[in-house]
Scaffold this motif. Structure first.
Motif, PDB file in Angstrom:
ATOM      1  N   ASN A 155      -7.802  27.791 -19.716  1.00 27.77           N
ATOM      2  CA  ASN A 155      -7.748  26.693 -20.677  1.00 27.77           C
ATOM      3  C   ASN A 155      -9.001  25.836 -20.589  1.00 27.77           C
ATOM      4  O   ASN A 155      -9.723  25.875 -19.590  1.00 27.77           O
ATOM      5  CB  ASN A 155      -6.515  25.820 -20.406  1.00 27.77           C
ATOM      6  N   ASN A 156      -9.234  25.064 -21.630  1.00 29.20           N
ATOM      7  CA  ASN A 156     -10.403  24.172 -21.670  1.00 29.20           C
ATOM      8  C   ASN A 156     -11.679  24.925 -21.277  1.00 29.20           C
ATOM      9  O   ASN A 156     -12.433  24.484 -20.401  1.00 29.20           O
ATOM     10  CB  ASN A 156     -10.182  22.983 -20.744  1.00 29.20           C
ATOM     11  N   LEU A 157     -11.892  26.040 -21.918  1.00 29.27           N
ATOM     12  CA  LEU A 157     -13.036  26.879 -21.576  1.00 29.27           C
ATOM     13  C   LEU A 157     -14.352  26.189 -21.906  1.00 29.27           C
ATOM     14  O   LEU A 157     -14.452  25.430 -22.890  1.00 29.27           O
ATOM     15  CB  LEU A 157     -12.946  28.210 -22.299  1.00 29.27           C
ATOM     16  N   LYS A 158     -15.353  26.476 -21.092  1.00 32.68           N
ATOM     17  CA  LYS A 158     -16.676  25.896 -21.234  1.00 32.68           C
ATOM     18  C   LYS A 158     -17.702  27.009 -21.409  1.00 32.68           C
ATOM     19  O   LYS A 158     -17.463  28.137 -20.961  1.00 32.68           O
ATOM     20  CB  LYS A 158     -17.015  25.072 -19.994  1.00 32.68           C
ATOM     21  N   PRO A 159     -18.827  26.716 -22.030  1.00 31.82           N
ATOM     22  CA  PRO A 159     -19.852  27.767 -22.191  1.00 31.82           C
ATOM     23  C   PRO A 159     -20.251  28.407 -20.860  1.00 31.82           C
ATOM     24  O   PRO A 159     -20.539  29.612 -20.823  1.00 31.82           O
ATOM     25  CB  PRO A 159     -21.017  27.005 -22.819  1.00 31.82           C
ATOM     26  N   GLU A 160     -20.209  27.653 -19.791  1.00 33.40           N
ATOM     27  CA  GLU A 160     -20.586  28.210 -18.482  1.00 33.40           C
ATOM     28  C   GLU A 160     -19.529  29.157 -17.918  1.00 33.40           C
ATOM     29  O   GLU A 160     -19.752  29.792 -16.882  1.00 33.40           O
ATOM     30  CB  GLU A 160     -20.878  27.094 -17.474  1.00 33.40           C
ATOM     31  N   ASP A 161     -18.382  29.272 -18.582  1.00 33.87           N
ATOM     32  CA  ASP A 161     -17.383  30.265 -18.198  1.00 33.87           C
ATOM     33  C   ASP A 161     -17.696  31.637 -18.779  1.00 33.87           C
ATOM     34  O   ASP A 161     -16.997  32.621 -18.471  1.00 33.87           O
ATOM     35  CB  ASP A 161     -15.980  29.838 -18.660  1.00 33.87           C
ATOM     36  N   THR A 162     -18.708  31.726 -19.615  1.00 30.53           N
ATOM     37  CA  THR A 162     -19.092  33.005 -20.205  1.00 30.53           C
ATOM     38  C   THR A 162     -19.501  33.982 -19.114  1.00 30.53           C
ATOM     39  O   THR A 162     -20.372  33.679 -18.284  1.00 30.53           O
ATOM     40  CB  THR A 162     -20.255  32.810 -21.192  1.00 30.53           C
ATOM     41  N   ALA A 163     -18.858  35.148 -19.107  1.00 30.99           N
ATOM     42  CA  ALA A 163     -19.104  36.148 -18.072  1.00 30.99           C
ATOM     43  C   ALA A 163     -18.257  37.381 -18.363  1.00 30.99           C
ATOM     44  O   ALA A 163     -17.375  37.340 -19.230  1.00 30.99           O
ATOM     45  CB  ALA A 163     -18.751  35.595 -16.691  1.00 30.99           C
ATOM     46  N   VAL A 164     -18.519  38.430 -17.614  1.00 29.91           N
ATOM     47  CA  VAL A 164     -17.602  39.567 -17.563  1.00 29.91           C
ATOM     48  C   VAL A 164     -16.604  39.273 -16.448  1.00 29.91           C
ATOM     49  O   VAL A 164     -17.007  38.958 -15.318  1.00 29.91           O
ATOM     50  CB  VAL A 164     -18.341  40.880 -17.289  1.00 29.91           C
ATOM     51  N   TYR A 165     -15.330  39.360 -16.785  1.00 32.40           N
ATOM     52  CA  TYR A 165     -14.265  39.053 -15.829  1.00 32.40           C
ATOM     53  C   TYR A 165     -13.658  40.354 -15.314  1.00 32.40           C
ATOM     54  O   TYR A 165     -13.328  41.248 -16.105  1.00 32.40           O
ATOM     55  CB  TYR A 165     -13.197  38.189 -16.483  1.00 32.40           C
ATOM     56  N   TYR A 166     -13.508  40.415 -13.993  1.00 30.98           N
ATOM     57  CA  TYR A 166     -13.004  41.609 -13.332  1.00 30.98           C
ATOM     58  C   TYR A 166     -11.718  41.306 -12.580  1.00 30.98           C
ATOM     59  O   TYR A 166     -11.602  40.276 -11.909  1.00 30.98           O
ATOM     60  CB  TYR A 166     -14.018  42.147 -12.330  1.00 30.98           C
ATOM     61  N   CYS A 167     -10.793  42.217 -12.672  1.00 35.72           N
ATOM     62  CA  CYS A 167      -9.579  42.193 -11.870  1.00 35.72           C
ATOM     63  C   CYS A 167      -9.841  43.030 -10.621  1.00 35.72           C
ATOM     64  O   CYS A 167     -10.516  44.064 -10.695  1.00 35.72           O
ATOM     65  CB  CYS A 167      -8.448  42.784 -12.700  1.00 35.72           C
ATOM     66  N   ALA A 168      -9.312  42.598  -9.495  1.00 39.73           N
ATOM     67  CA  ALA A 168      -9.550  43.321  -8.253  1.00 39.73           C
ATOM     68  C   ALA A 168      -8.312  43.301  -7.379  1.00 39.73           C
ATOM     69  O   ALA A 168      -7.538  42.339  -7.391  1.00 39.73           O
ATOM     70  CB  ALA A 168     -10.733  42.706  -7.506  1.00 39.73           C
ATOM     71  N   GLN A 170     -15.217  41.147 -21.327  1.00 45.08           N
ATOM     72  CA  GLN A 170     -16.191  40.112 -21.642  1.00 45.08           C
ATOM     73  C   GLN A 170     -15.501  38.869 -22.206  1.00 45.08           C
ATOM     74  O   GLN A 170     -14.674  38.958 -23.116  1.00 45.08           O
ATOM     75  CB  GLN A 170     -17.207  40.622 -22.673  1.00 45.08           C
ATOM     76  N   VAL A 171     -15.872  37.729 -21.660  1.00 45.78           N
ATOM     77  CA  VAL A 171     -15.436  36.430 -22.187  1.00 45.78           C
ATOM     78  C   VAL A 171     -16.686  35.661 -22.597  1.00 45.78           C
ATOM     79  O   VAL A 171     -17.594  35.463 -21.779  1.00 45.78           O
ATOM     80  CB  VAL A 171     -14.637  35.630 -21.137  1.00 45.78           C
ATOM     81  N   THR A 172     -16.723  35.243 -23.853  1.00 50.57           N
ATOM     82  CA  THR A 172     -17.860  34.482 -24.354  1.00 50.57           C
ATOM     83  C   THR A 172     -17.347  33.166 -24.938  1.00 50.57           C
ATOM     84  O   THR A 172     -16.458  33.170 -25.799  1.00 50.57           O
ATOM     85  CB  THR A 172     -18.625  35.259 -25.429  1.00 50.57           C
ATOM     86  N   VAL A 173     -17.890  32.062 -24.439  1.00 53.24           N
ATOM     87  CA  VAL A 173     -17.474  30.744 -24.892  1.00 53.24           C
ATOM     88  C   VAL A 173     -18.656  30.102 -25.627  1.00 53.24           C
ATOM     89  O   VAL A 173     -19.725  29.897 -25.038  1.00 53.24           O
ATOM     90  CB  VAL A 173     -17.031  29.853 -23.727  1.00 53.24           C
ATOM     91  N   SER A 174     -18.455  29.803 -26.887  1.00 54.59           N
ATOM     92  CA  SER A 174     -19.527  29.209 -27.685  1.00 54.59           C
ATOM     93  C   SER A 174     -19.417  27.683 -27.658  1.00 54.59           C
ATOM     94  O   SER A 174     -18.326  27.121 -27.568  1.00 54.59           O
ATOM     95  CB  SER A 174     -19.459  29.708 -29.114  1.00 54.59           C
ATOM     96  N   SER A 175     -20.570  27.042 -27.743  1.00 54.70           N
ATOM     97  CA  SER A 175     -20.592  25.566 -27.692  1.00 54.70           C
ATOM     98  C   SER A 175     -20.470  24.959 -29.078  1.00 54.70           C
ATOM     99  O   SER A 175     -20.532  25.641 -30.079  1.00 54.70           O
ATOM    100  CB  SER A 175     -21.883  25.096 -27.029  1.00 54.70           C
TER     101      SER A 175
END
Length: 117
Positions: free
Chosen positions: A84-97, A112-117
């Motif tokens: 929630n409350n995603l920020k542009p700096e949260d943009t990344a490839v997210y991996y489950c491990a 891929q998660v991309t958060v636009s400003s």
């Protein structure tokens, strides 16, 4: 052996939400500690959140505390990351491990998660 497949990534505006899912195959999934990591371009992979297999206790990176929630459903062999409350700096490839004992030995292909400003 555990196979992990992430889904739920996408493009979202700043302040928005996404829910990532990780589907696990393998009968021992319920006994693994599960985690979410992320890697932004040009940066090292970093820990985001983890959930213990036995008591469901959770840990979070400071930068996501209060915004992200990790959960698991052992009956469905799934792990989730509500963001929630995603920020542009949260943009990344997210991996489950998955971590059977001491190390995260099993990894998904990433979403891929991309958060636009």
């Amino acid at each position: 052996q555990v196979r992990l497949v992430e889904s739920g990534g996408g493009l979202v505006q700043a302040g928005g939400s996404l829910r990532l899912s990780c589907a696990a195959s393998g009968r021992t999934f319920s006994r693994y500690t599960m985690g979410w990591f992320r890697q932004a371009p040009g940066k090292e992979r970093e820990f985001v959140a983890g959930i213990n297999w036995s008591n469901g206790s959770t840990t979070y990176a400071d930068i996501v505390k209060g915004r992200f929630t990790i959960s698991r459903d052992n009956a469905k062999n799934k792990v989730y990351l509500q963001m929630n409350n995603l920020k542009p700096e949260d943009t990344a490839v997210y991996y489950c491990a998955g971590r059977p004992v001491a190390s995260y030995n099993y990894w998904g292909q990433g979403t891929q998660v991309t958060v636009s400003s």
